[in-house]
Design a protein around this motif. Structure first.
Motif, PDB file in Angstrom:
ATOM      1  N   LEU A  14      -7.694 -35.791 -37.734  1.00  0.00           N
ATOM      2  CA  LEU A  14      -7.982 -35.330 -39.091  1.00  0.00           C
ATOM      3  C   LEU A  14      -9.456 -34.967 -39.236  1.00  0.00           C
ATOM      4  O   LEU A  14      -9.803 -33.987 -39.917  1.00  0.00           O
ATOM      5  CB  LEU A  14      -7.592 -36.412 -40.097  1.00  0.00           C
ATOM      6  CG  LEU A  14      -6.097 -36.716 -40.190  1.00  0.00           C
ATOM      7  CD1 LEU A  14      -5.858 -37.952 -41.044  1.00  0.00           C
ATOM      8  CD2 LEU A  14      -5.321 -35.525 -40.765  1.00  0.00           C
ATOM      9  N   ARG A  15     -10.326 -35.723 -38.588  1.00  0.00           N
ATOM     10  CA  ARG A  15     -11.759 -35.415 -38.630  1.00  0.00           C
ATOM     11  C   ARG A  15     -12.049 -34.084 -37.952  1.00  0.00           C
ATOM     12  O   ARG A  15     -12.831 -33.272 -38.443  1.00  0.00           O
ATOM     13  CB  ARG A  15     -12.534 -36.550 -37.961  1.00  0.00           C
ATOM     14  CG  ARG A  15     -14.041 -36.390 -37.983  1.00  0.00           C
ATOM     15  CD  ARG A  15     -14.716 -37.701 -37.624  1.00  0.00           C
ATOM     16  NE  ARG A  15     -16.115 -37.495 -37.340  1.00  0.00           N
ATOM     17  CZ  ARG A  15     -16.694 -37.623 -36.162  1.00  0.00           C
ATOM     18  NH1 ARG A  15     -15.949 -37.977 -35.110  1.00  0.00           N
ATOM     19  NH2 ARG A  15     -17.975 -37.416 -35.989  1.00  0.00           N
ATOM     20  N   ALA A  42     -10.724 -31.281 -40.295  1.00  0.00           N
ATOM     21  CA  ALA A  42     -11.557 -31.116 -41.493  1.00  0.00           C
ATOM     22  C   ALA A  42     -12.848 -30.389 -41.150  1.00  0.00           C
ATOM     23  O   ALA A  42     -13.300 -29.503 -41.894  1.00  0.00           O
ATOM     24  CB  ALA A  42     -11.851 -32.480 -42.118  1.00  0.00           C
ATOM     25  N   TRP A  43     -13.463 -30.753 -40.031  1.00  0.00           N
ATOM     26  CA  TRP A  43     -14.706 -30.089 -39.608  1.00  0.00           C
ATOM     27  C   TRP A  43     -14.460 -28.624 -39.281  1.00  0.00           C
ATOM     28  O   TRP A  43     -15.234 -27.738 -39.673  1.00  0.00           O
ATOM     29  CB  TRP A  43     -15.288 -30.815 -38.398  1.00  0.00           C
ATOM     30  CG  TRP A  43     -16.541 -30.179 -37.871  1.00  0.00           C
ATOM     31  CD1 TRP A  43     -17.814 -30.382 -38.312  1.00  0.00           C
ATOM     32  CD2 TRP A  43     -16.624 -29.233 -36.798  1.00  0.00           C
ATOM     33  NE1 TRP A  43     -18.691 -29.612 -37.586  1.00  0.00           N
ATOM     34  CE2 TRP A  43     -17.992 -28.904 -36.651  1.00  0.00           C
ATOM     35  CE3 TRP A  43     -15.692 -28.640 -35.957  1.00  0.00           C
ATOM     36  CZ2 TRP A  43     -18.428 -27.994 -35.692  1.00  0.00           C
ATOM     37  CZ3 TRP A  43     -16.128 -27.736 -34.993  1.00  0.00           C
ATOM     38  CH2 TRP A  43     -17.482 -27.428 -34.872  1.00  0.00           C
ATOM     39  N   CYS A  91     -12.030 -26.654 -40.415  1.00  0.00           N
ATOM     40  CA  CYS A  91     -11.757 -25.911 -41.646  1.00  0.00           C
ATOM     41  C   CYS A  91     -13.049 -25.617 -42.400  1.00  0.00           C
ATOM     42  O   CYS A  91     -13.224 -24.514 -42.934  1.00  0.00           O
ATOM     43  CB  CYS A  91     -10.789 -26.692 -42.535  1.00  0.00           C
ATOM     44  SG  CYS A  91      -9.088 -26.729 -41.915  1.00  0.00           S
ATOM     45  N   ALA A  92     -13.959 -26.589 -42.434  1.00  0.00           N
ATOM     46  CA  ALA A  92     -15.250 -26.353 -43.096  1.00  0.00           C
ATOM     47  C   ALA A  92     -16.047 -25.287 -42.363  1.00  0.00           C
ATOM     48  O   ALA A  92     -16.693 -24.429 -42.975  1.00  0.00           O
ATOM     49  CB  ALA A  92     -16.034 -27.660 -43.182  1.00  0.00           C
ATOM     50  N   CYS A 112      -2.905 -27.434 -40.709  1.00  0.00           N
ATOM     51  CA  CYS A 112      -3.064 -27.989 -42.051  1.00  0.00           C
ATOM     52  C   CYS A 112      -1.724 -28.447 -42.611  1.00  0.00           C
ATOM     53  O   CYS A 112      -1.659 -29.465 -43.309  1.00  0.00           O
ATOM     54  CB  CYS A 112      -3.710 -26.956 -42.968  1.00  0.00           C
ATOM     55  SG  CYS A 112      -5.443 -26.625 -42.579  1.00  0.00           S
ATOM     56  N   ALA A 130      -1.068 -31.779 -41.007  1.00  0.00           N
ATOM     57  CA  ALA A 130      -1.926 -32.811 -41.607  1.00  0.00           C
ATOM     58  C   ALA A 130      -1.386 -33.225 -42.973  1.00  0.00           C
ATOM     59  O   ALA A 130      -1.356 -34.423 -43.313  1.00  0.00           O
ATOM     60  CB  ALA A 130      -3.355 -32.303 -41.723  1.00  0.00           C
ATOM     61  N   ASP A 137      -1.430 -36.034 -48.137  1.00  0.00           N
ATOM     62  CA  ASP A 137      -2.654 -35.745 -48.878  1.00  0.00           C
ATOM     63  C   ASP A 137      -2.663 -34.277 -49.295  1.00  0.00           C
ATOM     64  O   ASP A 137      -2.682 -33.376 -48.452  1.00  0.00           O
ATOM     65  CB  ASP A 137      -3.870 -36.052 -48.002  1.00  0.00           C
ATOM     66  CG  ASP A 137      -5.180 -36.030 -48.781  1.00  0.00           C
ATOM     67  OD1 ASP A 137      -5.223 -35.408 -49.864  1.00  0.00           O
ATOM     68  OD2 ASP A 137      -6.160 -36.618 -48.291  1.00  0.00           O
ATOM     69  N   ARG A 160      -4.974 -32.543 -50.407  1.00  0.00           N
ATOM     70  CA  ARG A 160      -6.219 -31.810 -50.124  1.00  0.00           C
ATOM     71  C   ARG A 160      -6.053 -30.820 -48.987  1.00  0.00           C
ATOM     72  O   ARG A 160      -6.807 -29.852 -48.906  1.00  0.00           O
ATOM     73  CB  ARG A 160      -7.338 -32.804 -49.803  1.00  0.00           C
ATOM     74  CG  ARG A 160      -7.830 -33.594 -50.998  1.00  0.00           C
ATOM     75  CD  ARG A 160      -8.912 -34.573 -50.624  1.00  0.00           C
ATOM     76  NE  ARG A 160      -8.418 -35.606 -49.726  1.00  0.00           N
ATOM     77  CZ  ARG A 160      -9.181 -36.581 -49.224  1.00  0.00           C
ATOM     78  NH1 ARG A 160     -10.475 -36.627 -49.512  1.00  0.00           N
ATOM     79  NH2 ARG A 160      -8.656 -37.495 -48.435  1.00  0.00           N
ATOM     80  N   TRP A 161      -5.071 -31.020 -48.113  1.00  0.00           N
ATOM     81  CA  TRP A 161      -4.842 -30.079 -47.015  1.00  0.00           C
ATOM     82  C   TRP A 161      -4.187 -28.796 -47.506  1.00  0.00           C
ATOM     83  O   TRP A 161      -4.148 -27.804 -46.772  1.00  0.00           O
ATOM     84  CB  TRP A 161      -3.993 -30.734 -45.929  1.00  0.00           C
ATOM     85  CG  TRP A 161      -4.720 -31.822 -45.233  1.00  0.00           C
ATOM     86  CD1 TRP A 161      -4.521 -33.167 -45.370  1.00  0.00           C
ATOM     87  CD2 TRP A 161      -5.806 -31.682 -44.319  1.00  0.00           C
ATOM     88  NE1 TRP A 161      -5.414 -33.868 -44.605  1.00  0.00           N
ATOM     89  CE2 TRP A 161      -6.221 -32.982 -43.934  1.00  0.00           C
ATOM     90  CE3 TRP A 161      -6.481 -30.582 -43.774  1.00  0.00           C
ATOM     91  CZ2 TRP A 161      -7.260 -33.212 -43.045  1.00  0.00           C
ATOM     92  CZ3 TRP A 161      -7.522 -30.801 -42.884  1.00  0.00           C
ATOM     93  CH2 TRP A 161      -7.910 -32.100 -42.532  1.00  0.00           C
TER      94      TRP A 161
END
Length: 372
Positions: free
Chosen positions: A228-229, A232-233, A235-236, A287, A290, A296, A298-299
């Motif tokens: 997940l980390r 997330a990185w 995607c950012a 995503c 995830a 969650d 947020r994905w």
């Protein structure tokens, strides 16, 4: 078009996403398999077939919950092509000419991984019992092999994850998934470069998706957190001015400037700014996984960005779907789209619109009304 100019399209909403259409996939298909390339929308027979794309075809067809009889017939042809491509030791040939002559020998490159991804998905989700049985037979034939290439292992592991979701007791699938997670590695501690490799090349989201799936299906919370980390990185890193801007063909390297189509530097070479539909589709896949694993919401935001990329919310404001053929343009460049509509890009579009349909169905049941 200037590299510094981004045309601003109207805001994209989830309700703008059309239903997946198979018209162009069928146009590229025949009684042998799925032809690789097209010039504009017309198939280029001289380039023949490849396992990479036929496996993608089987994968996306197996994911379709509303499969028509025609789509099921095409899925059966794609499966027959893969079983013909598979060698005695479990590897796959990749390229066949239009006259049905193989151009290479079985091996364990990316096409082996994509072959197992397609087979595992068909074994778990295929629409008919006979398709599921044959896909599982071929999957079993290849699951004991191991590739030295991380992305080949990642693709194969995504097929293994599908098998494990259908049968959590499948030891061979679990072993392959665990081995792939080991080959991929874990993220580093530097928040500026979380990725386990020193370079982002292609199919990057698939690596994070494998770590997430391994953590979930093998009961390893540490792996799940790492995956997940990573995602997330990534995607950012791929977000630019509020929209998805995928890692281009040239890749991004640790410590190097990240070139984007929307950058204002006129010295940037256009061929370094080529974005591929398959990268947006891989981001959507990861995503969606995830979101399913964590619950969650947020994905949903980066998943929606992946969908919107095809609908025009990208670095040049270009709609990547041809509304007449239902194909997808092969790439997004500083000068606009590559107007050729090959199998890889079109299947990437169909796959992502499948996610859009699922996301819309989920959003419609939420009290808030879902995404705009």
């Amino acid at each position: 078009m200037s590299a510094g100019l981004r045309l601003l399209p109207p805001p994209v909403r989830l309700t703008d996403a059309p239903e997946p259409r198979w018209d162009h996939v069928f146009r590229l298909s025949d009684d042998t398999g799925l032809l690789e390339h097209a010039r504009n929308a017309i198939v280029r027979r001289e380039h023949g077939y490849c396992v990479d794309d036929v496996a993608r075809g089987l994968l996306v067809a197996a994911r379709e919950p509303r499969a028509s009889p025609e789509l099921i017939r095409h899925a059966e042809r794609y499966l027959a092509f893969l079983t013909h491509a598979q060698g005695a030791a479990g590897g796959f040939r990749n390229r066949m000419s239009y006259d049905r002559r193989w151009q290479d020998e079985p091996s364990l490159g990316d096409w082996w991984g994509r072959g197992l991804w397609g087979l595992g998905t068909a074994a778990a989700r295929g629409q008919t019992p006979w398709l599921r049985r044959e896909a599982m037979t071929a999957f079993r034939h290849g699951v004991r092999s191991r590739s030295p290439w991380p992305r080949a292992m990642a693709f194969a592991a995504l097929g293994a994850a599908e098998v494990l979701r259908a049968d959590p007791r499948d030891r061979e699938a679990a072993q392959l998934l665990g081995d792939a997670a080991t080959v991929i590695g874990v993220p580093g501690s530097d928040p500026g470069w979380v990725w386990p490799e020193r370079e982002l090349t292609y199919a990057n989201p698939a690596l994070a998706e494998v770590i997430i799936a391994a953590g979930d299906l093998l009961g390893d919370e540490g792996l799940l957190t790492d995956g997940l980390r990573m995602l997330a990185w990534l995607c950012a890193a791929q977000e630019h001015n509020g929209h998805l801007s995928t890692v281009p063909v040239c890749g991004w390297r640790l410590g190097a400037r990240r070139n984007r189509i929307g950058d204002a530097d006129p010295a940037l070479a256009p061929d370094l700014l080529d974005q591929q539909p398959v990268e947006a589709a891989a981001t959507a896949d990861a995503c969606a996984t995830a979101a399913a694993v964590t619950g969650d919401e947020r994905w949903d935001a980066p998943l929606f960005q992946s969908i919107a990329w095809f609908l025009g919310d990208n670095d040049t404001g270009t709609v990547m779907r041809d509304n007449e053929t239902y194909g997808c343009y092969d790439g997004l460049t500083v000068d606009g789209p590559n107007l050729n509509q090959g199998a890889e890009s079109t299947l990437a579009l169909v796959s992502t619109l499948q996610h859009a349909r699922r996301l819309a169905n989920r959003s419609a049941t939420r009290p808030s009304g879902g995404l705009a």
